[in-house]
Design a protein around this motif. Sequence first.
Motif, mmCIF file in Angstrom:
data_model
loop_
_atom_site.group_PDB
_atom_site.id
_atom_site.type_symbol
_atom_site.label_atom_id
_atom_site.label_comp_id
_atom_site.label_asym_id
_atom_site.label_seq_id
_atom_site.Cartn_x
_atom_site.Cartn_y
_atom_site.Cartn_z
ATOM 1 N N PHE A 50 28.574 21.729 17.742
ATOM 2 C CA PHE A 50 28.169 20.324 17.734
ATOM 3 C C PHE A 50 29.018 19.450 18.654
ATOM 4 O O PHE A 50 28.548 18.419 19.133
ATOM 5 N N VAL A 51 30.263 19.836 18.881
ATOM 6 C CA VAL A 51 31.174 19.036 19.703
ATOM 7 C C VAL A 51 31.815 19.953 20.739
ATOM 8 O O VAL A 51 32.329 21.024 20.404
ATOM 9 N N SER A 52 31.793 19.517 21.993
ATOM 10 C CA SER A 52 32.380 20.315 23.065
ATOM 11 C C SER A 52 33.887 20.434 22.889
ATOM 12 O O SER A 52 34.555 19.478 22.502
ATOM 13 N N PRO A 53 34.461 21.608 23.201
ATOM 14 C CA PRO A 53 35.929 21.739 23.127
ATOM 15 C C PRO A 53 36.650 20.813 24.091
ATOM 16 O O PRO A 53 37.823 20.496 23.889
ATOM 17 N N HIS A 54 35.972 20.370 25.166
ATOM 18 C CA HIS A 54 36.583 19.424 26.098
ATOM 19 C C HIS A 54 36.963 18.120 25.396
ATOM 20 O O HIS A 54 37.887 17.430 25.825
ATOM 21 N N TYR A 55 36.236 17.797 24.331
ATOM 22 C CA TYR A 55 36.506 16.550 23.608
ATOM 23 C C TYR A 55 37.903 16.568 23.013
ATOM 24 O O TYR A 55 38.599 15.549 22.984
ATOM 25 N N TYR A 56 38.333 17.736 22.537
ATOM 26 C CA TYR A 56 39.645 17.837 21.904
ATOM 27 C C TYR A 56 40.738 18.184 22.912
ATOM 28 O O TYR A 56 41.919 17.940 22.656
ATOM 29 N N ALA A 57 40.362 18.749 24.060
ATOM 30 C CA ALA A 57 41.366 19.129 25.055
ATOM 31 C C ALA A 57 42.037 17.905 25.669
ATOM 32 O O ALA A 57 43.260 17.876 25.836
ATOM 33 N N ASN A 58 41.255 16.883 25.998
ATOM 34 C CA ASN A 58 41.802 15.684 26.645
ATOM 35 C C ASN A 58 41.402 14.389 25.946
ATOM 36 O O ASN A 58 41.580 13.317 26.518
ATOM 37 N N GLY A 59 40.821 14.487 24.770
ATOM 38 C CA GLY A 59 40.417 13.296 24.051
ATOM 39 C C GLY A 59 39.079 12.767 24.539
ATOM 40 O O GLY A 59 38.535 13.230 25.548
ATOM 41 N N PRO A 60 38.519 11.775 23.833
ATOM 42 C CA PRO A 60 37.212 11.228 24.223
ATOM 43 C C PRO A 60 37.191 10.708 25.651
ATOM 44 O O PRO A 60 36.245 10.972 26.402
ATOM 45 N N ALA A 114 30.229 5.010 23.999
ATOM 46 C CA ALA A 114 30.676 4.950 22.603
ATOM 47 C C ALA A 114 29.984 6.013 21.764
ATOM 48 O O ALA A 114 30.482 6.410 20.701
ATOM 49 N N TYR A 115 28.835 6.477 22.258
ATOM 50 C CA TYR A 115 28.113 7.574 21.604
ATOM 51 C C TYR A 115 29.032 8.773 21.368
ATOM 52 O O TYR A 115 28.963 9.429 20.322
ATOM 53 N N VAL A 116 29.904 9.072 22.347
ATOM 54 C CA VAL A 116 30.718 10.291 22.296
ATOM 55 C C VAL A 116 31.647 10.292 21.085
ATOM 56 O O VAL A 116 31.579 11.196 20.237
ATOM 57 N N PRO A 117 32.553 9.301 20.925
ATOM 58 C CA PRO A 117 33.430 9.347 19.750
ATOM 59 C C PRO A 117 32.692 9.105 18.436
ATOM 60 O O PRO A 117 33.090 9.640 17.392
ATOM 61 N N LEU A 118 31.620 8.308 18.482
ATOM 62 C CA LEU A 118 30.889 8.037 17.244
ATOM 63 C C LEU A 118 30.221 9.307 16.706
ATOM 64 O O LEU A 118 30.292 9.597 15.503
ATOM 65 N N ARG A 119 29.595 10.077 17.590
ATOM 66 C CA ARG A 119 28.934 11.292 17.120
ATOM 67 C C ARG A 119 29.954 12.376 16.755
ATOM 68 O O ARG A 119 29.752 13.130 15.795
#
Length: 650
Positions: free
Chosen positions: A255-265, A225-230
Motif C-alpha cells: 500500500f505504501v512505497s518503501p521510498h516513503y520511509y527511506a527519505n520521508g514524504p 498532501a495526498y501522499v502523507p494523508l494516505r
Amino acid sequence: MPDLHRRDAGPIGPGPAVLAQRDPLIALAILIACLALYLPTMSPSVIAADGGELQMLATVLGVSHPTGHPVLMLLGWLFVHLPLGGDPAFRVTLLGAIVLAAAAAILYLLIRELKIGRIPALAAALLAASASRLWMHAAAAEVYPLASFLIVLGLWLLVRWAAGKTPLWVVMLALGFGLAHHISMRLLGPAVLVFILAVEPRLVLQPRRWLPALICLLLPLALYAYVPLRAAYFESLPELAGEILGVRKTIAAGFVSPHYYANGPLGLILALDYSQAFFGSRSFGLSTLGQYVEIARGQFPLLVVPIALFGIGVLIRRQGKVSLLLLLTYFVVIAAALKYLADIGEDGDHFAPTYWLTAIWFAAGADAVRRRLSTTSSARLARAGRGRFWLDVALTAVIAGLPLVNIASHYPQIVGQRQVNVDRHILDQPFPQGAVLAGEWRLITPLRYRQRVEGVRPDLWIMHADPAGVSVLMQRALAAGTPFYAVRPTPAGARLLPLPMRDERAISHPADLRLGPAVRWRGYDLLQADAARSATAAWRPGGMLLLTLYWQADAAVERDWTTFIHVLGEGDRKVAQVDRVPLAEYYRPSAWQPGLLLADQYEIVLPADLQPGRYRLIFGWYSAAERLRWADGRDAQPLTEIVVETVAAR
C-alpha cells in the motif's frame, strides 16, 4: 450580382474564421481515431512491473513510487469507479490511452496555432500518436501518457498566451498540475521562463500580473498532501501495524512505497532517491547518445527526420520565440534523459517529450515543402491544366502516408508486447496462513493486484526483493518459523520456490542417495512448461522441462558445487544440458542449515529440431573442472526417460 473577377471581391467559400472553427472538430476526430487505434492493443487486465503497481494503487488510493503521482492516483480511482467496462486494471490502462489520444489532439491544435497547414498538422499528430514508445505507453498502465498530455497542453497554452488568447494564470495552472504528477515537468522550467521573458520582458515589473499566475502554478502542488494523508491512513489500520520479517507491514502489503520511509514524504515527492543518483554522478550521459539515436530511429519513418530538421529552420524564421521554447525544451530533456539513462539505467522512456517536439518540426517542414513546391511550380504548371492539382495530391499523399506507414510498421510490435496472460496463478497454490512471498518487482505487482483488488489470499505478505533481499528475508523467515517462498523469474514464467520445503510427501519421485558425507539427494519432480498439457504426456521439440531436485544436508557443507543435468539421445549423444550451483541466487550449499529439505529448480529447453524418440536424463555434480563421484562410486545418476513426439500438422 457580385463581380467575382474583381480584385477586391471576397474569397469564395468559407473564410479563415470558419475554417478555424473546424480545428476543434478535427482535434476531436484525432482523439477518437487514436483511441480506436489504441484499444485493440491495450492489455486487457493487470500487467507486470510499474503498471501493475499503478493499477492496484489507483484502485485502493495507495502511495506509489516517487513522486507519488497524486494526480494519476486520483484520476485512476475515478476511472475505476466509472462504468467503462473491463476490470479496474483495464480502466486504469484506459485512462492512459485516453489522455495520450488527447495529447495527440492538442498537438494538432498547437501546430495550427503556429500557422501550419491542416494536413501537415494532422499528419504530425498521427505520427506522434503512433510513435512506438508513446504507443506502448498507451497500451499499458504508465505514468508517461498523463505526463505527455500535460506537457503538450502546457506548450499549447503558452503559444496561445503569447498570441494573447489565453491568460497566463491558465497556463501556469496546467503546468502546476504537471508538477503535481511527474518529475519530467520540472525540465520545462528553464524553457518556460525564458519564453515568458522573451515575449514580455517587462512582466517581472508587473507583480499584479505574475503573482496570480505564480499562485496558480503552486496551487496544484497542494495535491501532494495526498501522499502523507494516505500513508497515515494505512498506518492507522490495526492489521498493518508493526513489521513482518523486519519489513513494515504497510510496505509488505504493497500500500505504501518503501521510498516513503527511506527519505520521508518530502523525499518521495521530490524523488530524492533518483535525484541524488542523478546529481551525484559526474557523467554527462554522452555514452548513451548512440542508444538514444537507436531508440529515436524506431519511432518514425526515416523520411520524417530530414523533414523535421528542415522544419526547425523554417520555424526559427517564422516563429523565433516559439522556436526558442521548443529548442530549449528539447535540449534540456535530451541532456537529462541521456544522463538518467547512463546513471539509473532506465529504458529510454524519458525521451518521450522529444517525439512530440519532432512531430511539431515535421509539420513545419512538411508545410514549408508543400507551399514552396506549389508556389514555385504554379507558373510552370499553369500550362499543364491540372498539373498543380496533381502535384498537391502527390505531396499530400506522401505527407498523409507517413503516419499510415508508422501505424502499419508498429502495430504488430505493440500487439506482440501486449500483456495478456500475466502470471497470476501462483496465488491459487495452497499456501499456509500468513506465508511470505518475495521476488522481483515485475513478478510481484500482478500478485499484489490480485490480492488487494480481487481479494485473493489477503492473509499473505507479498514483498518486492532482489535475489540478495530474498536471501535475507529467507534467513529471517527461518528464524521466525514463517513459511517463505521465492517467486522466481524463468523462461517459462514465474515459478514458486519454497524455502525450505515443509512436506517431503510433496515430492512426486522420492529417492535417498548420498551425494557426499554431508548431503543427500531426496528425489525430483518433472513437469511440462505448458500448464495446459499433462505432465505425463509426450514431449515435443522446443518444449521445456521444469525439473526440481530435492536436497537435504545432514551436516555443514564445506564447499559449493555445480549440478549438471544432461538430456541424452541415442548413443548417449547430448542434446540439451543445464549447469548451475544449487539455489545459487538465494541459498548456496555452503550456507545450508542441516536438516532442511530444499527444492532446487531448473528449466531445460529441448531443441526445436529434436528428432522423435526416447531420451534419458542424467545428472551429477562437479567442482571446478573435476566431476565428483557419488557415495556409490558413480559420477552421474540416471534420472528418468522422456518420449519426444513430433508436432502434428494442423
